[in-house]
Write an enzyme that holds these catalytic residues in place. Sequence first.
Site, PDB file in Angstrom:
ATOM      1  N   SER A  52     148.352 -77.437   8.205  1.00  0.00           N
ATOM      2  CA  SER A  52     147.892 -76.038   8.090  1.00  0.00           C
ATOM      3  C   SER A  52     148.985 -75.179   8.720  1.00  0.00           C
ATOM      4  CB  SER A  52     146.538 -75.840   8.774  1.00  0.00           C
ATOM      5  OG  SER A  52     146.602 -76.087  10.148  1.00  0.00           O
ATOM      6  N   HIS A 171     142.667 -81.418   7.664  1.00  0.00           N
ATOM      7  CA  HIS A 171     142.979 -82.691   8.325  1.00  0.00           C
ATOM      8  C   HIS A 171     141.965 -83.786   8.021  1.00  0.00           C
ATOM      9  CE1 HIS A 171     145.278 -80.261  11.617  1.00  0.00           C
ATOM     10  NE2 HIS A 171     145.877 -80.250  10.444  1.00  0.00           N
ATOM     11  N   GLU A 180     139.107 -78.093  13.910  1.00  0.00           N
ATOM     12  CA  GLU A 180     139.068 -78.940  15.108  1.00  0.00           C
ATOM     13  C   GLU A 180     137.909 -78.576  16.025  1.00  0.00           C
ATOM     14  OE1 GLU A 180     142.977 -78.806  16.966  1.00  0.00           O
ATOM     15  OE2 GLU A 180     143.907 -78.888  14.998  1.00  0.00           O
ATOM     16  N   GLU A 221     144.311 -86.501  13.126  1.00  0.00           N
ATOM     17  CA  GLU A 221     144.731 -86.493  14.528  1.00  0.00           C
ATOM     18  C   GLU A 221     143.962 -87.497  15.378  1.00  0.00           C
ATOM     19  OE1 GLU A 221     144.645 -82.460  15.950  1.00  0.00           O
ATOM     20  OE2 GLU A 221     146.168 -81.812  14.521  1.00  0.00           O
ATOM     21  N   ASP A 256     139.193 -74.997  16.854  1.00  0.00           N
ATOM     22  CA  ASP A 256     140.298 -74.394  16.098  1.00  0.00           C
ATOM     23  C   ASP A 256     139.794 -74.213  14.674  1.00  0.00           C
ATOM     24  OD1 ASP A 256     142.558 -73.576  14.807  1.00  0.00           O
ATOM     25  OD2 ASP A 256     143.772 -75.356  15.246  1.00  0.00           O
ATOM     26  N   GLU A 299     140.423 -70.949  18.538  1.00  0.00           N
ATOM     27  CA  GLU A 299     141.811 -70.833  18.074  1.00  0.00           C
ATOM     28  C   GLU A 299     141.791 -70.384  16.619  1.00  0.00           C
ATOM     29  OE1 GLU A 299     144.062 -74.398  18.825  1.00  0.00           O
ATOM     30  OE2 GLU A 299     145.439 -74.003  17.164  1.00  0.00           O
ATOM     31  N   ASP A 326     147.565 -69.241  16.933  1.00  0.00           N
ATOM     32  CA  ASP A 326     148.472 -70.320  16.500  1.00  0.00           C
ATOM     33  C   ASP A 326     149.224 -69.835  15.263  1.00  0.00           C
ATOM     34  OD1 ASP A 326     149.715 -72.615  15.633  1.00  0.00           O
ATOM     35  OD2 ASP A 326     147.890 -73.722  15.185  1.00  0.00           O
ATOM     36  N   LYS A 351     154.340 -74.676  19.498  1.00  0.00           N
ATOM     37  CA  LYS A 351     154.742 -75.846  18.716  1.00  0.00           C
ATOM     38  C   LYS A 351     156.227 -75.689  18.420  1.00  0.00           C
ATOM     39  CE  LYS A 351     150.344 -76.267  16.158  1.00  0.00           C
ATOM     40  NZ  LYS A 351     149.639 -75.761  14.946  1.00  0.00           N
ATOM     41  N   LYS A 402     147.555 -79.876  23.767  1.00  0.00           N
ATOM     42  CA  LYS A 402     146.702 -80.245  22.634  1.00  0.00           C
ATOM     43  C   LYS A 402     147.395 -81.372  21.889  1.00  0.00           C
ATOM     44  CE  LYS A 402     145.491 -77.826  18.872  1.00  0.00           C
ATOM     45  NZ  LYS A 402     144.855 -76.958  17.890  1.00  0.00           N
TER      46      LYS A 402
HETATM   47  P1  PGA Z   1     148.802 -78.502  11.908  1.00  0.00           P
HETATM   48  O1  PGA Z   1     147.452 -78.399  12.723  1.00  0.00           O
HETATM   49  O2  PGA Z   1     149.748 -79.303  12.693  1.00  0.00           O
HETATM   50  O3  PGA Z   1     148.387 -79.119  10.614  1.00  0.00           O
HETATM   51  O4  PGA Z   1     149.263 -77.078  11.746  1.00  0.00           O
HETATM   52  C1  PGA Z   1     147.389 -78.168  14.087  1.00  0.00           C
HETATM   53  C2  PGA Z   1     146.812 -76.837  14.414  1.00  0.00           C
HETATM   54  O5  PGA Z   1     146.516 -76.017  13.521  1.00  0.00           O
HETATM   55  O6  PGA Z   1     146.644 -76.530  15.596  1.00  0.00           O
HETATM   56 ZN    ZN Z   2     145.794 -74.461  15.181  1.00  0.00          ZN
END
Ligand code: PGA
Ligand code: ZN
Length: 428
Positions: A52, A171, A180, A221, A256, A299, A326, A351, A402
Amino acid sequence: MPFEGLRLNLMAVIEKIESREILDSRGDPTLKTTVFLDDGSVGETCVPSGASVGTNEALELRDKDPQRYGGRGVLKAIENVQGPIQKALREVEITDQNKIDEIMRQLDGTENKRKLGANAILSVSLAVAVAAAVSQKTPLFKYLRGLFNLPAKSDFLMPLPMANLIEGGKHAKGGLDFQEFMVVPKDQASFAESFKKIKRVIEALKEVIRERGLEAPFGDEGGLALASSSNEEAIVILKEAVHKAGLEKDLVVGLDLAANTLCDGRVYSFSDIKGTLDSTAFINFLTNLCQKHNLFSLEDPFSEEDWSAWQQLMERLTPATLIIADDLTTTNTRRLCKAINQKVASGVIVKPNQVGTLTETIEFILKAKEAGLKVVVSHRSGETKDTFVSDLAVTAGADFVKIGSPIQEERLEKYKRLLAIEKELTNG
Ligand code: PGA
Ligand code: ZN
């Protein structure tokens, strides 16, 4: 040459960079890059990949050759590492992370690193830091302190884990729209204690799901892809598991939503409701959901362009609920500044692969902290056993980390690295 040995000791330089294609936790290709120094030190990293993905993320270069991995090969990115990037970085001093990242940015010359690929650039950027730490005979989390301009004797703080135990959205194929469903310790005596609590909830969660006769294979995950079309039911089940584990006083629940995937134009749709909700109606829905279930964090509750909805939710829910950006901010300092000015979030996800260099990641973290935002250092849904983010979270003094559910090997490695760091810190 009496000074030769001294020079080598003080200033190791890059001799060679190699990269190869490996497979991540989803079986998709990614890069494993190794940096060799003239003092014999070697640093290696593997880059993760998101599913995503925010529109403003740096570009992950894929081959688009339909004959290989459905176009997801990374051979071009590898060519870029071993060709132009290696050429530009040969003989550069390894601890000069700023310079190294700047050389790669100049070489790429685009806003989103689409020429060389953010995956190519990041793999080198992180491997450089690992090699430098090896060369300096320092653990990575201590080495990174210098890049944050922290004093050599600074204290470290272990982050609180946000553990994703139920998965939906992109996911998982179970039917949940929210991405999530996490448990988060309210505070922690130690990371090791938090880890044990997460494990207890996982066991309890499996029982609750079995008792209810529901299916739950694994999501991307390592969380359970609950076969339910009610996001609220998933929250109830997770809370029940926390209760069953006897941890109601210790753990809270966070979500999330990855709401880009729920949004079409300016309306939101998901399985708990009939039809669609406009932003105002969705704000009301989320406010009720948070109050009813005492949710700790949300989130990406709205799409990456629905700034006014974010703002209104902040006014409604802060400080009771942490609102985390995010896809809205994508580890991009320019977008972070806008988010700070508009007061749209009280926390941000970090990230490294959303922006593509370690230097820019650190710049983003420092800016977020300066603005008083909570910092959440995060993995991606497509992961390897690489543990760079664990070290980064500790050095950054991140509030949270996370890294998914410790059921899947790629996530467990990151928990294990944090446990090892904690041990090292306690043993002095
Ligand atoms: P992604 O998901 O790594 O698929 O972006 C993680 C998130 O959205 O926090
Ligand atoms: Zn996220």
